[in-house]
Scaffold this motif. Structure first.
Motif, PDB file in Angstrom:
ATOM      1  N   ALA A  35     -16.433  24.966  10.815  1.00  0.00           N
ATOM      2  CA  ALA A  35     -17.417  24.451  10.046  1.00  0.00           C
ATOM      3  C   ALA A  35     -18.271  23.744  10.853  1.00  0.00           C
ATOM      4  O   ALA A  35     -17.956  23.074  11.824  1.00  0.00           O
ATOM      5  CB  ALA A  35     -16.361  23.322   9.286  1.00  0.00           C
ATOM      6  N   SER A  56     -18.230  27.475   6.781  1.00  0.00           N
ATOM      7  CA  SER A  56     -18.354  26.662   6.011  1.00  0.00           C
ATOM      8  C   SER A  56     -19.706  25.698   6.478  1.00  0.00           C
ATOM      9  O   SER A  56     -19.836  25.264   7.840  1.00  0.00           O
ATOM     10  CB  SER A  56     -17.337  25.773   5.640  1.00  0.00           C
ATOM     11  N   PHE A  67     -18.604  29.159   2.818  1.00  0.00           N
ATOM     12  CA  PHE A  67     -18.534  28.015   1.554  1.00  0.00           C
ATOM     13  C   PHE A  67     -19.539  26.993   1.875  1.00  0.00           C
ATOM     14  O   PHE A  67     -20.028  26.626   3.210  1.00  0.00           O
ATOM     15  CB  PHE A  67     -17.082  27.211   1.743  1.00  0.00           C
ATOM     16  N   HIS A  68     -20.131  26.634   1.000  1.00  0.00           N
ATOM     17  CA  HIS A  68     -21.074  25.384   1.441  1.00  0.00           C
ATOM     18  C   HIS A  68     -21.104  24.311   0.505  1.00  0.00           C
ATOM     19  O   HIS A  68     -20.329  24.486  -0.743  1.00  0.00           O
ATOM     20  CB  HIS A  68     -22.683  25.916   1.513  1.00  0.00           C
ATOM     21  N   ALA A  72     -16.855  22.208   0.800  1.00  0.00           N
ATOM     22  CA  ALA A  72     -16.798  23.251   1.803  1.00  0.00           C
ATOM     23  C   ALA A  72     -15.765  23.507   2.765  1.00  0.00           C
ATOM     24  O   ALA A  72     -15.094  24.338   2.735  1.00  0.00           O
ATOM     25  CB  ALA A  72     -18.160  23.640   2.604  1.00  0.00           C
ATOM     26  N   LEU A  76     -12.490  25.928   3.054  1.00  0.00           N
ATOM     27  CA  LEU A  76     -12.226  26.682   4.004  1.00  0.00           C
ATOM     28  C   LEU A  76     -10.868  26.375   4.704  1.00  0.00           C
ATOM     29  O   LEU A  76     -10.184  27.276   5.074  1.00  0.00           O
ATOM     30  CB  LEU A  76     -13.194  25.940   5.442  1.00  0.00           C
TER      31      LEU A  76
END
Ligand SMILES: NC(=O)c1ccc[n+]([C@@H]2O[C@H](COP(=O)([O-])OP(=O)(O)OC[C@H]3O[C@@H](n4cnc5c(N)ncnc54)[C@H](OP(=O)(O)O)[C@@H]3O)[C@@H](O)[C@H]2O)c1
Length: 369
Positions: A35, A56, A67-68, A72, A76
């Motif tokens: 991330a 993410s 994922f954003h 996110a 994740l």
């Protein structure tokens, strides 16, 4: 056989990239999640080393990651089911993400100190209640953790060491004129900008005193700071029989990261440590480093003061880096913000976040005056 599943939060930062380096050398782990905040380019470079990891990004949108957006990291974590989360995110955001990670994993390798400082007892108790353990990554706390873990008798007090930062040998009367260029050249560690400035003001050590208080359940008088310019001694514990146990190593953050991942084992992946050399240890000058004394006062004042100390420092350091204030004004601003008076005994995330916001707002108002 598959290894322990690891997610790295803040993968693109200094701690994150060092974690990537450590994890590429250890086969007992499987990196399942990465991330970052906004640095997509670096995130995708890291992902190329761990093709199965989900990614993410929080602060920008992108179709190149799994994922954003604001959810996110939670997405994740819930989709990767990690055994271990390395919390290498910087700043106050670390509190939310560390709490979240403790719901989805069994171990936090915790580099983000702001989560402990702002969350205090609420944070430590919540992580424990989720059945998750904290292994500190901050080098001094990692050293103290190791020393305490192997000690059976009662400890009188501990010492954490400080480099004194880039200004250590500059006379106090000249400090007001030091520029960001000078301050960003840390004599021992390579770190992100805020923590490097905080090393020179010793706000970092003040934050670390607070961190040690909550991590090891010690009263403030049991936590002492010594300047150690060589950066080889990271922590010491003093026992009742007046003996002292010391942890020494090269100044390499990968060592505490690997230990936090592999605890209770240590790994043979590092350069040999050469103990020869001349070592010095001395008390910090309170006039040169007033931020340290203020940290102890905050511990007496209670939860809100610690949060304000952290929030105002973050704002003031940014202003210093942007050339808006002088080096010595960082302390002046934080002291004024802390002394405004803050609520004590905060027992949930929303009230902590509220004080963090207020602390930042007050610091910004002082800057605009
Ligand atoms: N560096 C050290 O040697 C060291 C030693 C001890 C403790 N620590 C502590 O470890 C933490 C990280 O330090 P660092 O030096 O590695 O910082 P850094 O180099 O500035 O990296 C920060 C990382 O956090 C990510 N991030 C920031 N805000 C975020 C948000 N809101 N959501 C998601 N990701 C976010 C950044 O992503 P982007 O880059 O994509 O924006 C980056 O990956 C700090 O709390 C620091 O005090 C660091």
């Amino acid at each position: 056989m598959k290894g322990k599943r690891v997610v790295i939060l803040g993968a693109t930062g200094t701690i994150g990239r060092m974690s990537v380096d450590v994890l590429s050398k250890l086969d007992q782990f499987e990196v399942v999640g990465l991330a970052a905040g906004k640095d997509i380019k670096t995130l995708l470079e890291i992902k190329s080393k761990f093709p199965l990891a989900k990614t993410s990004i929080t602060d920008v949108s992108s179709n190149d990651v799994d994922f954003h957006g604001q959810d996110a990291i939670e997405n994740l974590l819930s989709s990767t089911n990690p055994d271990i989360v390395i919390v290498g995110v910087s700043g106050f955001a670390g509190l939310k993400y560390a709490l979240m990670s403790s719901k989805y994993s069994k171990r936090l390798c915790l580099a983000n100190k702001e989560s402990i400082i702002t969350g205090g007892k609420f944070f430590i108790d919540s992580v424990k209640a989720n059945g998750c353990e904290i292994i500190p990554v901050d080098s001094e706390h990692n050293a103290i953790f190791r020393l305490l873990d192997s000690e059976k008798s009662e400890v009188s007090f501990i010492h954490i060491t400080a480099s004194g930062g880039a200004v250590r040998d500059i006379p106090t009367k000249n400090l007001k004129d030091v520029t960001p260029d000078v301050v960003l050249k840390h004599p021992v560690w390579k770190m992100g900008a805020r923590i490097t400035v905080d090393s020179s003001t010793m706000f970092n050590k003040g934050l670390e005193v607070m961190e040690a208080h909550f991590l090891f359940n010690l009263n403030p008088k049991q936590i002492r700071v010594l300047i150690h310019p060589q950066g080889k001694i990271h922590g010491m514990i003093y026992l009742k029989d007046k003996t002292v146990k010391v942890l020494m190593s090269n100044a390499d953050m990968r060592i505490p990261i690997a230990y936090a991942l592999c605890y209770p084992q240590s790994m043979d992946i590092f350069e040999e440590f050469d103990p020869c050399g001349t070592y010095s240890l001395f008390d910090p000058d309170p006039k040169k480093y007033p931020a340290l004394g203020l940290a102890y006062r905050c511990l007496e004042m209670g939860d809100g003061s610690r949060i304000a100390y952290n929030a105002a420092d973050e704002v003031a350091v940014q202003a210093f880096l942007e050339g808006k204030i002088k080096f010595t004004q960082i302390y002046e601003i934080v002291e004024k913000v802390v002394e405004k008076g803050w609520p004590n005994d905060l027992k949930d995330y929303d009230s902590i976040e509220q004080v963090d916001k207020e602390g930042r707002k007050t610091a910004m108002e002082m800057l605009s005056k």
